[in-house]
Design a protein around this motif. Structure first.
Motif, PDB file in Angstrom:
ATOM      1  N   HIS A   1       0.754  -1.258   0.090  1.00  0.00           N
ATOM      2  CA  HIS A   1       0.084   0.175   0.094  1.00  0.00           C
ATOM      3  C   HIS A   1       0.858   1.286  -0.138  1.00  0.00           C
ATOM      4  CE1 HIS A   1      -3.134  -2.757   2.159  1.00  0.00           C
ATOM      5  NE2 HIS A   1      -3.526  -2.424   1.021  1.00  0.00           N
ATOM      6  N   GLN A   2       1.750   1.252   0.829  1.00  0.00           N
ATOM      7  CA  GLN A   2       2.802   2.375   0.566  1.00  0.00           C
ATOM      8  C   GLN A   2       3.543   2.609  -0.508  1.00  0.00           C
ATOM      9  OE1 GLN A   2       4.721   1.292   5.091  1.00  0.00           O
ATOM     10  NE2 GLN A   2       5.263   3.241   4.365  1.00  0.00           N
ATOM     11  N   LEU A   3       3.820   1.764  -1.350  1.00  0.00           N
ATOM     12  CA  LEU A   3       4.344   2.118  -2.627  1.00  0.00           C
ATOM     13  C   LEU A   3       3.472   2.656  -3.412  1.00  0.00           C
ATOM     14  CD1 LEU A   3       6.529   1.407  -4.848  1.00  0.00           C
ATOM     15  CD2 LEU A   3       5.357  -0.818  -5.364  1.00  0.00           C
TER      16      LEU A   3
ATOM     17  N   VAL B   1      -6.475   7.946 -10.691  1.00  0.00           N
ATOM     18  CA  VAL B   1      -6.700   7.098  -9.753  1.00  0.00           C
ATOM     19  C   VAL B   1      -5.491   6.195  -9.783  1.00  0.00           C
ATOM     20  CG1 VAL B   1      -8.274   5.654 -11.250  1.00  0.00           C
ATOM     21  CG2 VAL B   1      -8.191   5.392  -8.698  1.00  0.00           C
ATOM     22  N   PHE B   2      -5.084   5.765  -8.808  1.00  0.00           N
ATOM     23  CA  PHE B   2      -3.799   4.809  -8.656  1.00  0.00           C
ATOM     24  C   PHE B   2      -4.469   3.615  -7.996  1.00  0.00           C
ATOM     25  CE2 PHE B   2      -2.130   9.010  -8.649  1.00  0.00           C
ATOM     26  CZ  PHE B   2      -0.862   8.989  -9.585  1.00  0.00           C
ATOM     27  N   THR B   3      -4.009   2.519  -8.677  1.00  0.00           N
ATOM     28  CA  THR B   3      -4.448   1.202  -8.228  1.00  0.00           C
ATOM     29  C   THR B   3      -3.364   0.153  -8.374  1.00  0.00           C
ATOM     30  OG1 THR B   3      -5.484  -0.118 -10.064  1.00  0.00           O
ATOM     31  CG2 THR B   3      -6.714   1.711  -8.833  1.00  0.00           C
ATOM     32  N   SER B   4      -3.293  -1.011  -7.905  1.00  0.00           N
ATOM     33  CA  SER B   4      -2.609  -1.993  -8.269  1.00  0.00           C
ATOM     34  C   SER B   4      -3.436  -3.332  -8.701  1.00  0.00           C
ATOM     35  CB  SER B   4      -1.596  -2.411  -7.083  1.00  0.00           C
ATOM     36  OG  SER B   4      -0.701  -1.360  -6.640  1.00  0.00           O
TER      37      SER B   4
ATOM     38  N   ASP C   1       2.707  -1.424  -9.785  1.00  0.00           N
ATOM     39  CA  ASP C   1       3.381  -2.651  -9.335  1.00  0.00           C
ATOM     40  C   ASP C   1       2.252  -3.619  -9.571  1.00  0.00           C
ATOM     41  OD1 ASP C   1       5.246  -4.679  -8.887  1.00  0.00           O
ATOM     42  OD2 ASP C   1       4.992  -4.206  -6.542  1.00  0.00           O
ATOM     43  N   PRO C   2       1.267  -3.746 -10.496  1.00  0.00           N
ATOM     44  CA  PRO C   2       0.379  -4.728 -10.517  1.00  0.00           C
ATOM     45  C   PRO C   2       0.635  -6.247 -10.354  1.00  0.00           C
ATOM     46  CG  PRO C   2       0.587  -3.916 -12.726  1.00  0.00           C
ATOM     47  CD  PRO C   2       1.586  -3.246 -11.822  1.00  0.00           C
ATOM     48  N   SER C   3       1.798  -6.782 -10.779  1.00  0.00           N
ATOM     49  CA  SER C   3       2.383  -7.997 -10.872  1.00  0.00           C
ATOM     50  C   SER C   3       2.783  -8.269  -9.482  1.00  0.00           C
ATOM     51  CB  SER C   3       3.386  -8.104 -11.614  1.00  0.00           C
ATOM     52  OG  SER C   3       4.589  -7.304 -11.510  1.00  0.00           O
ATOM     53  N   ARG C   4       2.898  -7.257  -8.426  1.00  0.00           N
ATOM     54  CA  ARG C   4       3.404  -7.413  -6.916  1.00  0.00           C
ATOM     55  C   ARG C   4       4.905  -7.832  -7.103  1.00  0.00           C
ATOM     56  NH1 ARG C   4      -1.218  -6.081  -6.788  1.00  0.00           N
ATOM     57  NH2 ARG C   4      -2.759  -6.250  -5.069  1.00  0.00           N
ATOM     58  N   ARG C   5       5.520  -7.435  -8.191  1.00  0.00           N
ATOM     59  CA  ARG C   5       7.083  -7.761  -8.098  1.00  0.00           C
ATOM     60  C   ARG C   5       8.121  -7.054  -7.103  1.00  0.00           C
ATOM     61  NH1 ARG C   5       8.028  -8.873 -14.534  1.00  0.00           N
ATOM     62  NH2 ARG C   5       6.745 -10.950 -14.692  1.00  0.00           N
TER      63      ARG C   5
END
Length: 351
Positions: free
Chosen positions: A20-22, A116-119, A148-152
């Protein structure tokens, strides 16, 4: 100038973790103003709106935070003179949540956003609905930015952290992790091994302990305490606990509490400051009461065994009156340590 005037981030933040912080860091860096909305229905244990709001405020003080439950949202609606609306359930479809956020921005927050920012994969559709709703009311479309949608970059999820926040503490800022630390307090009469036990428990659990401030002040003032000193002792003890929570690992071990200070106030002066009375009600996840069944050792600062037994009786009476659960520790030092560790493990198991 930032790239956008106003940005939006929406999330449960249960709990607020490094992923979330990223997201929030990138959003804040890219926007002049950042609106953060947090809601979940149902709530998750230990992550009430006030706590989530505290996390966000501590880490992102410049953002506008809207951390909601049904009661908070209803209060905002009444304040604005608009029909009361409830939060959508987590299981409701994406469109319901998108339209709800659009309504919230328009009618309650009374702001429009540019981005809007999302992952999440739903991000583009979310931005499209927000833009559609804003344009319908004469405002701008909304851009979506994926982070970072891939959570890498930060491979973590809220559901994983909720299973064991202590195992995942590296994914939590200290301001967040502190709210998952349990506090155990060791109390009892003089010469019952409280300080030694507190240090040992902290060592055994790889954590820290809050040492007894009252003893430190007593020694610094050559054994001369004034009535006003007792309130200072209680306040400082609480401040010490609060400060150490961010350094603790799973448990913070507390050597005495404001209840101990209340005991000495009544023993020395026959009364206690009302503010000390309030502090003495401070709660702990586990209370350990040391029995006076070990030899009394006079170190030059203690009174006598009769006073120690009076202290023990006072604790028993006070804990019962306050309906505070507690564990009694007796026997030799090793037996007390084993019993204390077992009681801590029982709390961890939910017993």
């Amino acid at each position: 100038m930032s790239e956008w005037r106003s940005g939006l981030v929406v999330g449960k933040f249960c709990p607020l973790h490094r992923g979330h912080q990223l997201l929030l860091d990138q959003a804040q860096a890219a926007c002049d103003e950042l609106v953060v909305i947090s809601y979940t229905k149902p709530e998750f244990d230990g992550m009430a709106p006030a706590r989530r709001e505290r996390w966000l405020t501590a880490l992102y003080p410049q953002a506008r935070h809207w951390v909601l439950d049904d009661a908070r949202l209803a209060a905002h609606c009444r304040r604005l003179g608009i029909p009361v609306r409830m939060l959508p359930h987590n299981d409701e479809d994406d469109d319901t949540h998108r339209r709800f956020v659009a309504w919230l921005l328009r009618e309650v927050i009374r702001a429009s956003v540019d981005v809007v920012f999302t992952s999440e994969a739903y991000g583009p559709g979310f931005a499209a609905v927000l833009g559609e709703e804003q344009q319908r009311h004469g405002r701008n479309a909304v851009t979506h930015v994926a982070v970072d949608p891939s959570r890498r970059q930060v491979p973590v999820s809220g559901s994983t952290v909720r299973v064991d926040p202590h195992a995942m503490r590296d994914q939590l800022a200290p301001q967040v992790y502190r709210d998952f630390v349990r506090r155990v307090v060791v109390i009892g009469g003089e010469s019952t091994g409280k300080s030694t036990l507190a240090e040992k428990l902290a060592l055994r659990r790889g954590s820290v302990h809050a040492a007894e401030y009252g003893r430190e002040l007593w020694e610094a003032q050559d054994g001369q305490l004034q009535e006003a000193d007792l309130l200072q002792i209680a306040r400082t003890q609480v401040e010490r606990e609060e400060r150490l929570l961010e350094q603790a690992n799973g448990w913070l071990v507390c050597d005495t509490s404001p209840l101990t200070t209340l005991l000495y106030a009544q023993a020395m002066f026959g009364r206690a400051d009302p503010q000390l009375q309030v502090l003495a009600a401070r709660g702990y996840d586990l209370v350990l009461l040391c029995e006076p069944d070990v030899p009394f050792v006079q170190d030059g600062t203690r009174r006598d065994d009769a006073f120690r037994r009076w202290q023990h009786a006072w604790y028993l009476d006070e804990l019962e009156k306050r309906a505070v659960p507690y564990h009694r520790l007796h026997g030799d030092w090793d037996a007390r340590e084993r019993a204390a560790l077992a009681a801590m493990e029982q709390v961890e198991r939910g017993g």
